[in-house]
Scaffold this active site. Structure first.
Site, PDB file in Angstrom:
ATOM      1  N   TYR A 181     -11.435   2.142   9.369  1.00  0.00           N
ATOM      2  CA  TYR A 181     -12.572   2.422   8.486  1.00  0.00           C
ATOM      3  C   TYR A 181     -12.817   1.389   7.405  1.00  0.00           C
ATOM      4  CZ  TYR A 181      -8.999   4.380   5.331  1.00  0.00           C
ATOM      5  OH  TYR A 181      -7.906   4.563   4.536  1.00  0.00           O
ATOM      6  N   LYS A 182     -12.168   0.218   7.481  1.00  0.00           N
ATOM      7  CA  LYS A 182     -12.499  -0.816   6.493  1.00  0.00           C
ATOM      8  C   LYS A 182     -13.454  -1.806   7.147  1.00  0.00           C
ATOM      9  CE  LYS A 182      -8.680   0.378   3.654  1.00  0.00           C
ATOM     10  NZ  LYS A 182      -7.247   0.570   3.849  1.00  0.00           N
ATOM     11  N   PHE A 218       0.842  -1.198   0.000  1.00  0.00           N
ATOM     12  CA  PHE A 218       0.000   0.000   0.000  1.00  0.00           C
ATOM     13  C   PHE A 218       0.886   1.260   0.000  1.00  0.00           C
ATOM     14  CE2 PHE A 218      -2.682   3.245   1.998  1.00  0.00           C
ATOM     15  CZ  PHE A 218      -3.748   3.194   1.125  1.00  0.00           C
TER      16      PHE A 218
HETATM   17  C1  LIG Z   1      -6.457   1.712   3.764  1.00  0.00           C
HETATM   18  C2  LIG Z   1      -5.060   1.382   4.144  1.00  0.00           C
HETATM   19  C3  LIG Z   1      -4.350   2.185   5.020  1.00  0.00           C
HETATM   20  C4  LIG Z   1      -4.990   3.425   5.608  1.00  0.00           C
HETATM   21  O1  LIG Z   1      -4.386   4.571   5.277  1.00  0.00           O
HETATM   22  P1  LIG Z   1      -5.040   5.945   5.779  1.00  0.00           P
HETATM   23  O2  LIG Z   1      -3.913   6.854   5.663  1.00  0.00           O
HETATM   24  O3  LIG Z   1      -5.504   5.734   7.169  1.00  0.00           O
HETATM   25  O4  LIG Z   1      -6.172   6.250   4.850  1.00  0.00           O
HETATM   26  C5  LIG Z   1      -3.079   1.802   5.392  1.00  0.00           C
HETATM   27  N1  LIG Z   1      -2.527   0.681   4.926  1.00  0.00           N
HETATM   28  C6  LIG Z   1      -3.171  -0.115   4.077  1.00  0.00           C
HETATM   29  C7  LIG Z   1      -2.550  -1.383   3.616  1.00  0.00           C
HETATM   30  C8  LIG Z   1      -4.459   0.215   3.647  1.00  0.00           C
HETATM   31  O5  LIG Z   1      -5.106  -0.585   2.788  1.00  0.00           O
END
Ligand SMILES: *Cc1c(COP(=O)(O)O)cnc(C)c1O
Length: 297
Positions: A107-108, A12
């Site tokens: 938030y997931k 990510f």
């Molecule tokens: C959604 C996600 C995040 C969250 O990042 P934010 O900055 O809180 O939006 C972090 N790591 C991964 C792997 C994700 O999928």
């Protein structure tokens, strides 16, 4: 004395960007990325930290956290796990796996809503040595004494920085209460069944429409999402959203569908595929309005 942080390409973005920021800031840090299937071999005694996302955000592929953490420890490295796509979707045994550190978002599958507070885990054995680079007043041992010199708080309280986002925490708290008394084994079983059903229906009903399965076919190797690849993925997803089936598009060609097992039902999966069939058979995705690129995909 070690300076290598090991991760995988395509992790990510924030995970990689933060490390790039750290390297730019601290200088003596090397970010090394190797493909997922070579990580175990790439762990050698130059590695300080292994940083992986347990469930890949795009492909949904699930890493073996216990085995990779054990391998990291064998070479004297620490293991940090990003649980953003794990928390709320499958049982995660950080202490059982010997994980050192973990982070994730609320938030997931935890359903805390966009911008919900994130979380951090630091194994108890590291609490004394752990220092947050963001040494704000809330992480101080005695924040309401307002002294000039920073002194880290006890335990994980030292990971705090500023005033907690109380409105966001209130929503997250309510979302977490929905998990009270819920068996994560049952959540995982339903999640696997929903993903399998979706893929079976896509194979049966969407054959000939150019989709490829871009996630592990075996539910045990997958998180709670499935990914389909299609050249026109963006427009197809937009047309599907117009039919109230909300997934997302991840460049260059991935349609991603997440199944929150707490409340997504089998009939919802059936209905989602039905609407995907309608989008394809009607050719509706060809409409110009579905090809306009939005900032959020
Ligand atoms: C959604 C996600 C995040 C969250 O990042 P934010 O900055 O809180 O939006 C972090 N790591 C991964 C792997 C994700 O999928």
């Amino acid at each position: 004395g070690r300076k290598v942080i090991l991760s995988e390409p395509g992790n990510f973005p924030t995970d990689l960007y933060v490390l790039q920021g750290l390297a730019a800031f601290a200088g003596d840090v090397e970010l090394r990325t190797v493909p997922a299937d070579q990580i175990a071999e790439a762990l050698d005694d130059s590695v300080a930290l292994l940083l992986l996302t347990q469930v890949h955000y795009k492909s949904g592929r699930l890493h073996d956290m216990a085995a990779l953490t054990a391998r990291a420890h064998e070479v004297g490295a620490l293991a940090l796990w990003d649980l953003s796509h794990s928390a709320g979707a499958l049982a995660v045994d950080l202490n059982g796996c010997g994980a050192d550190l973990a982070v994730g978002c609320g938030y997931k599958y935890l359903n805390g809503g966009p911008g919900a507070p994130a979380f951090a885990f630091v194994a108890r054995r590291h609490h004394e040595a752990f220092r947050s680079p963001l040494s704000g007043w809330m992480g101080h041992a005695r924040p309401f004494e307002f002294v000039d010199a920073y002194e880290p708080g006890q335990g994980l309280a030292r990971a705090l920085c500023g005033t907690p986002p109380v409105l966001g925490m209130t929503a997250l708290e309510a979302a977490l209460e929905a998990f009270d008394g819920v068996d994560m084994g049952q959540i995982r079983a339903k999640s696997m069944a929903l993903g399998d059903l979706f893929l079976e229906l896509v194979e049966q009903r969407c054959a000939g429409h150019g989709f490829e399965i871009a996630c592990p076919r075996d539910a045990r190797a997958r998180g709670s999402q499935v990914a389909l690849a299609h050249r026109e993925g963006y427009a197809i997803m937009q047309a599907l959203i117009a039919r109230e089936v909300i997934g997302d598009f991840r460049a260059p060609d991935i349609l991603r569908f997440g199944f929150t097992p707490l409340y997504v039902r089998h009939v919802d999966v059936w209905e989602a595929v039905e609407r995907l069939v309608q989008v394809m058979e009607s050719g509706q995705w060809r409409e110009a309005r579905f090809h306009q690129k939005a900032a959020v995909t």
